[in-house]
Write a protein that holds these residues in place. Sequence first.
Motif, PDB file in Angstrom:
ATOM      1  N   HIS A 136      52.827  49.070 -23.726  1.00 37.85           N
ATOM      2  CA  HIS A 136      53.016  49.619 -22.381  1.00 37.85           C
ATOM      3  C   HIS A 136      51.844  50.527 -21.995  1.00 37.85           C
ATOM      4  O   HIS A 136      51.441  50.561 -20.816  1.00 37.85           O
ATOM      5  CB  HIS A 136      54.334  50.387 -22.314  1.00 37.85           C
ATOM      6  CG  HIS A 136      54.722  50.770 -20.919  1.00 37.85           C
ATOM      7  ND1 HIS A 136      54.353  51.976 -20.349  1.00 37.85           N
ATOM      8  CD2 HIS A 136      55.417  50.094 -19.958  1.00 37.85           C
ATOM      9  CE1 HIS A 136      54.812  52.035 -19.112  1.00 37.85           C
ATOM     10  NE2 HIS A 136      55.467  50.910 -18.849  1.00 37.85           N
ATOM     11  N   LYS A 137      51.287  51.254 -22.974  1.00 40.20           N
ATOM     12  CA  LYS A 137      50.099  52.060 -22.691  1.00 40.20           C
ATOM     13  C   LYS A 137      48.918  51.173 -22.315  1.00 40.20           C
ATOM     14  O   LYS A 137      48.149  51.482 -21.396  1.00 40.20           O
ATOM     15  CB  LYS A 137      49.760  52.908 -23.916  1.00 40.20           C
ATOM     16  CG  LYS A 137      50.791  53.958 -24.287  1.00 40.20           C
ATOM     17  CD  LYS A 137      50.833  55.084 -23.266  1.00 40.20           C
ATOM     18  CE  LYS A 137      51.799  56.179 -23.707  1.00 40.20           C
ATOM     19  NZ  LYS A 137      51.888  57.278 -22.718  1.00 40.20           N
TER      20      LYS A 137
ATOM     21  N   TYR B 230      49.165  48.201 -20.992  1.00 36.27           N
ATOM     22  CA  TYR B 230      49.494  47.655 -19.666  1.00 36.27           C
ATOM     23  C   TYR B 230      49.090  48.632 -18.556  1.00 36.27           C
ATOM     24  O   TYR B 230      48.486  48.236 -17.548  1.00 36.27           O
ATOM     25  CB  TYR B 230      50.983  47.351 -19.603  1.00 36.27           C
ATOM     26  CG  TYR B 230      51.556  47.255 -18.214  1.00 36.27           C
ATOM     27  CD1 TYR B 230      51.323  46.141 -17.415  1.00 36.27           C
ATOM     28  CD2 TYR B 230      52.341  48.290 -17.689  1.00 36.27           C
ATOM     29  CE1 TYR B 230      51.847  46.050 -16.143  1.00 36.27           C
ATOM     30  CE2 TYR B 230      52.867  48.216 -16.432  1.00 36.27           C
ATOM     31  CZ  TYR B 230      52.617  47.097 -15.653  1.00 36.27           C
ATOM     32  OH  TYR B 230      53.133  47.021 -14.391  1.00 36.27           O
ATOM     33  N   THR B 231      49.391  49.903 -18.752  1.00 37.62           N
ATOM     34  CA  THR B 231      49.015  50.912 -17.747  1.00 37.62           C
ATOM     35  C   THR B 231      47.505  50.998 -17.604  1.00 37.62           C
ATOM     36  O   THR B 231      46.978  51.168 -16.487  1.00 37.62           O
ATOM     37  CB  THR B 231      49.595  52.281 -18.155  1.00 37.62           C
ATOM     38  OG1 THR B 231      51.006  52.171 -18.332  1.00 37.62           O
ATOM     39  CG2 THR B 231      49.301  53.328 -17.095  1.00 37.62           C
ATOM     40  N   GLU B 232      46.817  50.848 -18.720  1.00 38.37           N
ATOM     41  CA  GLU B 232      45.356  50.951 -18.698  1.00 38.37           C
ATOM     42  C   GLU B 232      44.699  49.756 -18.019  1.00 38.37           C
ATOM     43  O   GLU B 232      43.809  49.912 -17.174  1.00 38.37           O
ATOM     44  CB  GLU B 232      44.848  51.092 -20.136  1.00 38.37           C
ATOM     45  CG  GLU B 232      43.342  51.190 -20.261  1.00 38.37           C
ATOM     46  CD  GLU B 232      42.922  51.300 -21.716  1.00 38.37           C
ATOM     47  OE1 GLU B 232      41.808  50.833 -22.041  1.00 38.37           O
ATOM     48  OE2 GLU B 232      43.705  51.835 -22.533  1.00 38.37           O
TER      49      GLU B 232
ATOM     50  N   SER C  90      46.001  47.594 -15.959  1.00 36.69           N
ATOM     51  CA  SER C  90      46.450  47.318 -14.594  1.00 36.69           C
ATOM     52  C   SER C  90      45.437  47.801 -13.569  1.00 36.69           C
ATOM     53  O   SER C  90      45.373  47.267 -12.447  1.00 36.69           O
ATOM     54  CB  SER C  90      47.806  47.984 -14.332  1.00 36.69           C
ATOM     55  OG  SER C  90      48.801  47.449 -15.171  1.00 36.69           O
TER      56      SER C  90
ATOM     57  N   VAL D   9      49.527  41.312 -17.630  1.00 44.38           N
ATOM     58  CA  VAL D   9      50.191  42.228 -16.695  1.00 44.38           C
ATOM     59  C   VAL D   9      51.434  41.599 -16.099  1.00 44.38           C
ATOM     60  O   VAL D   9      52.499  42.235 -15.976  1.00 44.38           O
ATOM     61  CB  VAL D   9      49.202  42.657 -15.588  1.00 44.38           C
ATOM     62  CG1 VAL D   9      49.921  43.421 -14.473  1.00 44.38           C
ATOM     63  CG2 VAL D   9      48.083  43.513 -16.175  1.00 44.38           C
TER      64      VAL D   9
ATOM     65  N   GLN E 299      55.249  42.992 -16.622  1.00 44.49           N
ATOM     66  CA  GLN E 299      56.036  43.352 -15.438  1.00 44.49           C
ATOM     67  C   GLN E 299      57.399  42.662 -15.449  1.00 44.49           C
ATOM     68  O   GLN E 299      58.405  43.260 -15.061  1.00 44.49           O
ATOM     69  CB  GLN E 299      55.262  42.982 -14.170  1.00 44.49           C
ATOM     70  CG  GLN E 299      54.090  43.907 -13.872  1.00 44.49           C
ATOM     71  CD  GLN E 299      53.280  43.453 -12.672  1.00 44.49           C
ATOM     72  OE1 GLN E 299      53.404  42.319 -12.211  1.00 44.49           O
ATOM     73  NE2 GLN E 299      52.425  44.343 -12.160  1.00 44.49           N
TER      74      GLN E 299
ATOM     75  N   GLN F 153      59.662  44.520 -17.622  1.00 44.51           N
ATOM     76  CA  GLN F 153      60.005  45.850 -17.146  1.00 44.51           C
ATOM     77  C   GLN F 153      61.195  45.829 -16.201  1.00 44.51           C
ATOM     78  O   GLN F 153      61.666  46.886 -15.772  1.00 44.51           O
ATOM     79  CB  GLN F 153      58.803  46.480 -16.431  1.00 44.51           C
ATOM     80  CG  GLN F 153      57.639  46.802 -17.351  1.00 44.51           C
ATOM     81  CD  GLN F 153      57.982  47.890 -18.356  1.00 44.51           C
ATOM     82  OE1 GLN F 153      58.261  47.592 -19.519  1.00 44.51           O
ATOM     83  NE2 GLN F 153      57.988  49.130 -17.927  1.00 44.51           N
TER      84      GLN F 153
END
Length: 500
Positions: free
Chosen positions: A388-389, A391-393, A395, A411, A415, A418
């Motif tokens: 998830h970290k 993914y945030t990076e 994105s 991504v 999603q 999520q």
Amino acid sequence: MVGAICDLVERVWSHGIVSREGKSALWNTLRKELENRRDRQTGPYSSPSSTGSTSEDDSVEERGVFFRRSSSQHNTLPPDISPSDQLYIDINNIKNLRILRTDTGRARAWIRLSIEKQCLQQYLELITSDNEVLCKRYKDYAFLRDEEKLTPFIKYLYTLSAVPFTCFTASFPNISIQYKLYIINSTKFNAQSTANPWILLSGEKGDTGVYSFPRGETVVTIVTGNLGELRSLRVGHDNSGISPGWCLDHILVENLLNQHCTLFQCSSWLSRANRDGSIERLLIGERIDRAAYKAFRTSSKSERISACSPSTIDSTIKAHELLATAVNSLVQHSYHGYTTVASEPGTLIRLLCGPQGLVPALNKLLSSGLRPVSRFNRNSVFVWEFIHKVYTEVSAVNTCHPDQPAITSFVKCVQLLQKPSSNSVGLDGKLQTLVCLGIREGVLHRWVYMMSQSLAASRYYDNTSIFKQNLILDQIIGLLKLLEDLRIPVDMSLTQQIER
């Protein structure tokens, strides 16, 4: 081959018969065995409704699922049935199949069921054991009255037990079958839950759909269409009540028609308050016989834990070997197709998510050297939190990035996981689904490389991880790249939580 065996057995029973009643001499013999047994009315299995898997009221066309609460709360397999009792039950089950309209069809169905149960030779020995009856029904030169021919013939049939067959369930996909579930909770914890449990049983021919059963029930019988070879079982609950946590040890599913047993191991909590917060788990089935299951029940939990448990991984090298073995098995399965016994239905899902499968091996590899990511849970390490970290990076990565297609697919898949509908599977369940999606799309090796280049990898992994050892990392990516061109199909049960 099975069709040829059916013809051969039918010809043997027709040879030298005194008077033919009906078009099938074999079914006529079986029918008389059934009548004689009913006349004697001995034993607990004299009634066809006691253990039979089909009945006159069961519709062979309609695929419905019905839950029948068991009168017995003993969640153990019943005692072994004698061959003579089981012969009577099987004949009665075949007789009650309304899809069969002729005696020849019933005789062939009985032979196929006996081969699938690996007991055809035992049954033939039973129905030819009475010499007085054979003398009345057959002439002197009949094959069945010549022991020098009959004995080797039956012995040759013992070789059929060396290979597993599904010749009955594959030939009759529309019949109704009873599946009996023995639900075994953990004995070390207070496993009683106030939540309402549910299950979804999947096989090669379909699934039962999601159905609830009464909480506290340990024996549940399902009447549904033919599911074929059982592959997976998704189990969960609605998290209701004051104490919804459920510690499930395993579930044993018995097909009451062919007596095949499938073991689904769990040995985990289904609770928001434990480990990854999962209230739903996907269990992978493994065929097991009665003797092996009895040994399994008496073994300790430590003996059951697979050698690839995260706690037993001594080093990154050990996890690397497990992954190499898993990839090699998948490549062999893909090239062999369904031409070998090793590639029987249900093998692929075990190679992906079974105890020795690719998903657990990759999970253990990525867990090695991972520091706690969540500030609120410093005692447990979950790869999904690291993902998830990442993914945030990624994105926020510029669309001109050279590996943009892999980033876009990564991504998109994260999603999907999520969504609120995926929260019940927990962190480990989300990782399992993500890996399966990456395998299906052929981009898993690109995702792993992308993770290794992220800032999150340098922050949350120590020097013992694969992301800090370039030689091992290149080997891992090379192994996963072998799966790129295979386009391995992923069973619907593995991705069901993001598609419902």
